[in-house]
Design a protein around this motif. Structure first.
Motif, PDB file in Angstrom:
ATOM      1  N   PHE A  41      28.793  45.181 -20.867  1.00 20.74           N
ATOM      2  CA  PHE A  41      28.705  43.804 -20.782  1.00 20.74           C
ATOM      3  C   PHE A  41      29.000  43.118 -22.131  1.00 20.74           C
ATOM      4  CE2 PHE A  41      25.505  40.284 -21.776  1.00 20.74           C
ATOM      5  CZ  PHE A  41      25.956  39.428 -20.745  1.00 20.74           C
ATOM      6  N   VAL A  42      28.609  43.873 -23.293  1.00 19.91           N
ATOM      7  CA  VAL A  42      28.867  43.177 -24.663  1.00 19.91           C
ATOM      8  C   VAL A  42      30.383  43.027 -24.821  1.00 19.91           C
ATOM      9  CG1 VAL A  42      28.785  43.643 -27.037  1.00 19.91           C
ATOM     10  CG2 VAL A  42      26.710  43.773 -25.524  1.00 19.91           C
ATOM     11  N   GLU A  43      31.213  44.265 -24.351  1.00 22.11           N
ATOM     12  CA  GLU A  43      32.512  44.224 -24.762  1.00 22.11           C
ATOM     13  C   GLU A  43      33.589  43.219 -23.877  1.00 22.11           C
ATOM     14  OE1 GLU A  43      32.968  48.385 -24.449  1.00 22.11           O
ATOM     15  OE2 GLU A  43      31.788  48.816 -26.507  1.00 22.11           O
ATOM     16  N   ARG A  44      32.969  43.031 -22.707  1.00 21.75           N
ATOM     17  CA  ARG A  44      33.953  42.268 -21.853  1.00 21.75           C
ATOM     18  C   ARG A  44      33.472  40.934 -21.809  1.00 21.75           C
ATOM     19  NH1 ARG A  44      33.666  45.832 -16.189  1.00 21.75           N
ATOM     20  NH2 ARG A  44      31.461  45.917 -16.549  1.00 21.75           N
ATOM     21  N   ARG A  45      32.578  40.391 -22.689  1.00 24.86           N
ATOM     22  CA  ARG A  45      32.522  39.069 -22.741  1.00 24.86           C
ATOM     23  C   ARG A  45      33.579  38.063 -22.720  1.00 24.86           C
ATOM     24  NH1 ARG A  45      28.332  37.214 -21.047  1.00 24.86           N
ATOM     25  NH2 ARG A  45      28.560  35.642 -22.738  1.00 24.86           N
ATOM     26  N   ILE A  92      27.262  35.418 -14.874  1.00 24.49           N
ATOM     27  CA  ILE A  92      25.918  35.106 -14.487  1.00 24.49           C
ATOM     28  C   ILE A  92      25.241  36.406 -13.937  1.00 24.49           C
ATOM     29  CG2 ILE A  92      24.408  33.617 -13.194  1.00 24.49           C
ATOM     30  CD1 ILE A  92      25.951  32.433 -15.486  1.00 24.49           C
ATOM     31  N   LYS A  93      26.186  36.998 -12.978  1.00 21.38           N
ATOM     32  CA  LYS A  93      25.651  38.383 -12.261  1.00 21.38           C
ATOM     33  C   LYS A  93      25.417  39.357 -13.165  1.00 21.38           C
ATOM     34  CE  LYS A  93      27.070  41.228  -8.443  1.00 21.38           C
ATOM     35  NZ  LYS A  93      28.126  41.522  -7.451  1.00 21.38           N
ATOM     36  N   GLU A  94      26.256  39.621 -14.175  1.00 18.47           N
ATOM     37  CA  GLU A  94      26.051  40.714 -14.968  1.00 18.47           C
ATOM     38  C   GLU A  94      25.091  40.490 -15.990  1.00 18.47           C
ATOM     39  OE1 GLU A  94      27.597  43.591 -14.313  1.00 18.47           O
ATOM     40  OE2 GLU A  94      28.665  42.617 -12.878  1.00 18.47           O
ATOM     41  N   GLN A  95      24.999  39.318 -16.459  1.00 16.91           N
ATOM     42  CA  GLN A  95      23.906  38.988 -17.345  1.00 16.91           C
ATOM     43  C   GLN A  95      22.501  39.132 -16.689  1.00 16.91           C
ATOM     44  OE1 GLN A  95      24.524  35.227 -19.838  1.00 16.91           O
ATOM     45  NE2 GLN A  95      22.485  34.574 -19.244  1.00 16.91           N
ATOM     46  N   SER A  96      22.342  38.741 -15.587  1.00 15.87           N
ATOM     47  CA  SER A  96      20.897  38.863 -14.529  1.00 15.87           C
ATOM     48  C   SER A  96      20.827  40.689 -14.710  1.00 15.87           C
ATOM     49  CB  SER A  96      21.330  38.453 -13.344  1.00 15.87           C
ATOM     50  OG  SER A  96      20.077  38.801 -12.451  1.00 15.87           O
ATOM     51  N   LYS A  97      21.954  41.293 -14.512  1.00 16.83           N
ATOM     52  CA  LYS A  97      21.498  42.814 -14.437  1.00 16.83           C
ATOM     53  C   LYS A  97      21.248  43.376 -16.020  1.00 16.83           C
ATOM     54  CE  LYS A  97      24.639  43.815 -10.680  1.00 16.83           C
ATOM     55  NZ  LYS A  97      26.022  44.932 -10.238  1.00 16.83           N
ATOM     56  N   ARG A 116      27.513  32.623 -28.938  1.00  8.73           N
ATOM     57  CA  ARG A 116      26.423  32.049 -29.285  1.00  8.73           C
ATOM     58  C   ARG A 116      25.445  32.003 -28.092  1.00  8.73           C
ATOM     59  NH1 ARG A 116      27.157  28.657 -33.792  1.00  8.73           N
ATOM     60  NH2 ARG A 116      25.851  27.189 -33.000  1.00  8.73           N
ATOM     61  N   LYS A 117      25.312  33.114 -27.606  1.00  9.32           N
ATOM     62  CA  LYS A 117      24.336  33.206 -26.514  1.00  9.32           C
ATOM     63  C   LYS A 117      23.118  34.488 -26.611  1.00  9.32           C
ATOM     64  CE  LYS A 117      27.535  31.645 -22.821  1.00  9.32           C
ATOM     65  NZ  LYS A 117      28.012  31.857 -21.506  1.00  9.32           N
ATOM     66  N   VAL A 118      22.304  34.254 -25.715  1.00 13.10           N
ATOM     67  CA  VAL A 118      21.233  35.326 -25.869  1.00 13.10           C
ATOM     68  C   VAL A 118      20.642  35.735 -24.477  1.00 13.10           C
ATOM     69  CG1 VAL A 118      19.389  33.637 -26.039  1.00 13.10           C
ATOM     70  CG2 VAL A 118      18.916  36.097 -27.058  1.00 13.10           C
ATOM     71  N   VAL A 119      20.610  37.118 -24.328  1.00 10.90           N
ATOM     72  CA  VAL A 119      19.801  37.790 -23.149  1.00 10.90           C
ATOM     73  C   VAL A 119      18.557  38.366 -23.642  1.00 10.90           C
ATOM     74  CG1 VAL A 119      20.126  39.138 -21.094  1.00 10.90           C
ATOM     75  CG2 VAL A 119      22.416  37.959 -22.191  1.00 10.90           C
ATOM     76  N   SER A 120      17.353  38.065 -22.954  1.00 15.50           N
ATOM     77  CA  SER A 120      16.188  38.582 -23.542  1.00 15.50           C
ATOM     78  C   SER A 120      14.985  38.915 -22.367  1.00 15.50           C
ATOM     79  CB  SER A 120      15.604  37.718 -24.526  1.00 15.50           C
ATOM     80  OG  SER A 120      14.318  38.058 -25.007  1.00 15.50           O
ATOM     81  N   SER A 121      14.461  39.669 -22.541  1.00 13.06           N
ATOM     82  CA  SER A 121      13.152  40.145 -21.649  1.00 13.06           C
ATOM     83  C   SER A 121      12.176  38.785 -21.691  1.00 13.06           C
ATOM     84  CB  SER A 121      12.489  41.224 -22.149  1.00 13.06           C
ATOM     85  OG  SER A 121      11.907  41.407 -23.349  1.00 13.06           O
ATOM     86  N   ASN A 122      12.403  38.172 -22.770  1.00 13.19           N
ATOM     87  CA  ASN A 122      11.633  36.733 -22.877  1.00 13.19           C
ATOM     88  C   ASN A 122      12.471  35.493 -22.359  1.00 13.19           C
ATOM     89  OD1 ASN A 122      10.200  34.573 -23.583  1.00 13.19           O
ATOM     90  ND2 ASN A 122      10.149  34.933 -25.599  1.00 13.19           N
ATOM     91  N   ILE A 123      12.278  35.210 -21.249  1.00 14.47           N
ATOM     92  CA  ILE A 123      12.860  34.300 -20.615  1.00 14.47           C
ATOM     93  C   ILE A 123      13.150  32.910 -21.365  1.00 14.47           C
ATOM     94  CG2 ILE A 123      12.717  35.177 -18.153  1.00 14.47           C
ATOM     95  CD1 ILE A 123      10.655  32.722 -17.660  1.00 14.47           C
ATOM     96  N   PHE A 124      12.097  32.705 -22.368  1.00 13.07           N
ATOM     97  CA  PHE A 124      12.060  31.555 -23.205  1.00 13.07           C
ATOM     98  C   PHE A 124      12.866  31.496 -24.330  1.00 13.07           C
ATOM     99  CE2 PHE A 124       8.307  31.552 -20.727  1.00 13.07           C
ATOM    100  CZ  PHE A 124       7.877  30.313 -19.746  1.00 13.07           C
TER     101      PHE A 124
END
Length: 215
Positions: free
Chosen positions: A85-89, A97-102, A128-136
């Motif tokens: 996911f990180v390397e294919r940005r 969206i789909k992969e970020q959800s996974k 300049r994006k973030v994916v976190s277990s904290n949705i906020f």
């Protein structure tokens, strides 16, 4: 003369009886005092032993939880799917969206595997994006720039609603040798609130190892 002897006779017997009672009471009082002292010392020893056992148990659980959390960024950075996911940005055909959800699902599952409340976050500086277990969680470029690298635990104060809360955080960078945000492809961070430690200490005060639930 006879009358004097009759008066002193019972008095002498009384004194002897009183002396005998005193003689009997002295060792009894001594034994009672000694027994009381020994009992107090035994109770003190048991309390100290119990306190040390609880403290030892607390430290053991604390070390175990912190060590487990320390491994989370390493595990995530080594996960093939997360790395892909990180390397294919930059791949235009990648369903972001789909992969970020996974990835979010992976972070959430990893987070709940710890008995302590925590949050796992992947920062992507170039996007300049973030994916976190904290949705906020939102991407803060200044924060990211200030925390590359951050391989050791760091205490921070963050805003939680209208209040300020303290937490500990650490992270690893990819590539591992990155020292600036421009050199960083991704940051894998784990953070936990101080409340985890407070709750554990409260359970120690409540007494008993059995009462020390880690949640």
């Amino acid at each position: 003369m006879t009358q004097i002897k009759m008066m002193t006779g019972p008095f002498t017997i009384f004194r002897k009886a009183l002396a005998a009672i005193i003689v009997l009471l002295v060792p009894i009082l001594f034994l009672y005092s000694y027994s009381y002292k020994v009992s107090v010392e035994v109770v003190k020893s048991q309390i100290q032993s119990s306190s040390l056992n609880q403290l030892s148990f607390f430290l053991s659980q604390f070390d175990s939880n912190v060590e487990q959390l320390s491994l989370f960024p390493v595990i995530l950075s080594s996960d093939p799917y997360v790395r892909a996911f990180v390397e294919r940005r930059d791949d235009g055909g990648f369903d972001t969206i789909k992969e970020q959800s996974k990835v979010f699902e992976k972070l959430s599952l990893q987070s709940v595997s710890s008995p302590w409340t925590n949050e796992l976050t992947v920062y992507l500086p170039k996007d300049r994006k973030v994916v976190s277990s904290n949705i906020f969680k939102t991407y803060d470029p200044q924060y990211v720039a200030d925390h590359v690298p951050m391989a050791q635990w760091d205490y921070e104060k963050i805003s939680v609603g209208s209040s300020i809360a303290g937490h500990f955080a650490r992270q690893i960078a990819v590539p591992i040798k990155a020292v600036t945000v421009d050199e960083t492809q991704a940051l894998f961070q784990v953070a936990f609130p101080v409340d985890n430690i407070t709750r554990m200490l409260d359970k120690v005060k409540a007494g008993g190892e059995g009462a020390m639930s880690l949640r």
